[in-house]
Design a protein around this motif. Structure first.
Motif, short mmCIF file in Angstrom:
data_model
loop_
_atom_site.label_atom_id
_atom_site.label_comp_id
_atom_site.label_asym_id
_atom_site.label_seq_id
_atom_site.Cartn_x
_atom_site.Cartn_y
_atom_site.Cartn_z
N GLY A 1 -11.41 0.72 42.02
CA GLY A 1 -10.29 1.34 41.35
C GLY A 1 -10.00 0.66 40.02
O GLY A 1 -10.55 -0.40 39.71
N LEU A 2 -9.12 1.28 39.25
CA LEU A 2 -8.74 0.72 37.96
C LEU A 2 -7.94 -0.57 38.13
O LEU A 2 -8.22 -1.59 37.50
N ASP A 3 -6.94 -0.53 39.02
CA ASP A 3 -6.09 -1.71 39.23
C ASP A 3 -6.84 -2.86 39.88
O ASP A 3 -6.49 -4.03 39.69
N GLY A 4 -7.88 -2.54 40.66
CA GLY A 4 -8.62 -3.57 41.38
C GLY A 4 -9.77 -4.16 40.61
O GLY A 4 -10.54 -4.98 41.14
N THR A 5 -9.91 -3.77 39.33
CA THR A 5 -11.00 -4.28 38.49
C THR A 5 -10.41 -5.10 37.35
O THR A 5 -9.45 -4.70 36.71
N SER A 6 -11.00 -6.26 37.13
CA SER A 6 -10.54 -7.14 36.05
C SER A 6 -11.67 -7.44 35.07
O SER A 6 -12.85 -7.21 35.37
N PHE A 7 -11.31 -7.96 33.91
CA PHE A 7 -12.32 -8.39 32.94
C PHE A 7 -13.20 -9.49 33.55
O PHE A 7 -14.40 -9.57 33.24
N SER A 8 -12.62 -10.32 34.40
CA SER A 8 -13.41 -11.38 35.03
C SER A 8 -14.50 -10.79 35.92
O SER A 8 -15.64 -11.28 35.93
N MET A 9 -14.15 -9.73 36.64
CA MET A 9 -15.14 -9.07 37.50
C MET A 9 -16.23 -8.41 36.67
O MET A 9 -17.42 -8.46 37.02
N CYS B 1 -9.46 15.98 45.44
CA CYS B 1 -8.92 15.79 46.80
C CYS B 1 -9.98 15.29 47.77
O CYS B 1 -9.66 14.61 48.75
N SER B 2 -11.24 15.61 47.51
CA SER B 2 -12.30 15.28 48.45
C SER B 2 -12.98 13.94 48.17
O SER B 2 -13.65 13.39 49.04
N ASN C 1 -5.45 8.60 39.83
CA ASN C 1 -4.04 8.33 40.10
C ASN C 1 -3.59 7.06 39.38
O ASN C 1 -2.51 7.03 38.77
N GLU C 2 -4.39 6.02 39.44
CA GLU C 2 -4.04 4.77 38.76
C GLU C 2 -4.02 4.96 37.25
O GLU C 2 -3.17 4.38 36.56
N MET C 3 -4.94 5.77 36.74
CA MET C 3 -4.96 6.05 35.31
C MET C 3 -3.70 6.80 34.89
O MET C 3 -3.08 6.49 33.87
N LYS C 4 -3.31 7.79 35.70
CA LYS C 4 -2.13 8.59 35.39
C LYS C 4 -0.85 7.76 35.42
O LYS C 4 0.11 8.07 34.71
N ASN C 5 -0.83 6.73 36.22
CA ASN C 5 0.37 5.90 36.37
C ASN C 5 0.33 4.63 35.53
O ASN C 5 1.22 3.78 35.66
N ARG D 1 -10.24 10.00 43.10
CA ARG D 1 -8.80 10.26 43.25
C ARG D 1 -7.98 9.00 42.99
O ARG D 1 -6.97 9.04 42.29
N ARG D 2 -8.44 7.88 43.52
CA ARG D 2 -7.73 6.61 43.31
C ARG D 2 -7.73 6.23 41.84
O ARG D 2 -6.68 5.86 41.27
#
Length: 221
Positions: free
Chosen positions: A26-34, A97-98, A107-111, A103-104
């Protein structure tokens, strides 16, 4: 020349690794360090090429969206815009949806506050295309208001799906969304229903498949 080529290759390496990490974590679960660990590239170079994680996410989504729209709308070039829009919305929302990973990420991008301007631009472009297709004059004030309204609705919809609050079939959700969009332009109910029905019939022909790293393929049945 060698340094320039090396820079291009490094940028591509960062981008491709980011796609895989975004898809997996996901977007939130990825960092520059990773990203740095996956590529062996120093974090300062990642910042140099893309400035921020939001820019990377925008590039990933733009690549997917541009490919999808080019593929589908070119095939529907002879269809009325509202019908093509209905078909595209159904195909894309069914896929969203599938596919949990997409989807994750979406959603993270939209928020993400860092991507709010980008999300607004997408809605702004949609309104301009509708207005142009149906020769509707729209003031800049209305353009801004409708862009904000559409973005708010889409963000709420995808958040509702991710949270399990929205359990309706994708087609029902798109139908309600399309009614909201086109009624705000003054389209009558009968016209909206016909465009949706025609788009729904066409949507059965098209399918999106995505594998690890946002590797999307588009198929016509």
């Amino acid at each position: 020349m060698a340094e320039y080529q090396s820079g291009i290759e490094t940028k591509a390496l960062i981008y491709n690794a980011s796609k895989h990490l975004f898809y997996e974590n996901g977007l939130d679960g990825t960092s520059f360090s990773m990203i740095g660990s996956a590529t062996g590239v120093n974090k300062s170079l990642i910042s140099y090429h893309f400035k921020s994680k939001a820019n990377l996410a925008r590039a990933v989504y733009e690549e997917f969206l541009d490919s999808f729209q080019t593929w589908l709308y070119s095939d529907l070039i002879h269809e009325e815009f509202g019908v093509a829009f209905s078909c595209a919305s159904i195909v894309l929302f069914r896929f969203t949806c599938s596919n949990l990973s997409f989807r994750r990420f979406y959603n993270e991008m939209k928020n993400s506050s860092d991507l709010s301007d980008f999300s607004y631009e997408i809605q702004n472009d949609l309104i301009r295309r509708i207005a142009e297709a149906y020769h509707i004059d729209i003031s800049n004030e209305d353009l801004i208001t409708l862009s904000c309204m559409y973005e708010g609705v889409e963000r709420s919809l995808i958040s509702g799906v991710c949270a399990g609050r929205i359990t309706q079939d994708p087609e029902q959700v798109v139908h309600r969304d399309m009614t909201f969009v086109f009624s705000s332009f003054g389209f009558c109910t009968e016209k909206i229903e016909q465009m949706f029905a025609d788009g729904l019939a066409l949507a059965s022909r098209y399918r999106i498949h995505m594998e690890d790293g946002f590797a999307a393929s588009f198929a016509k049945r």
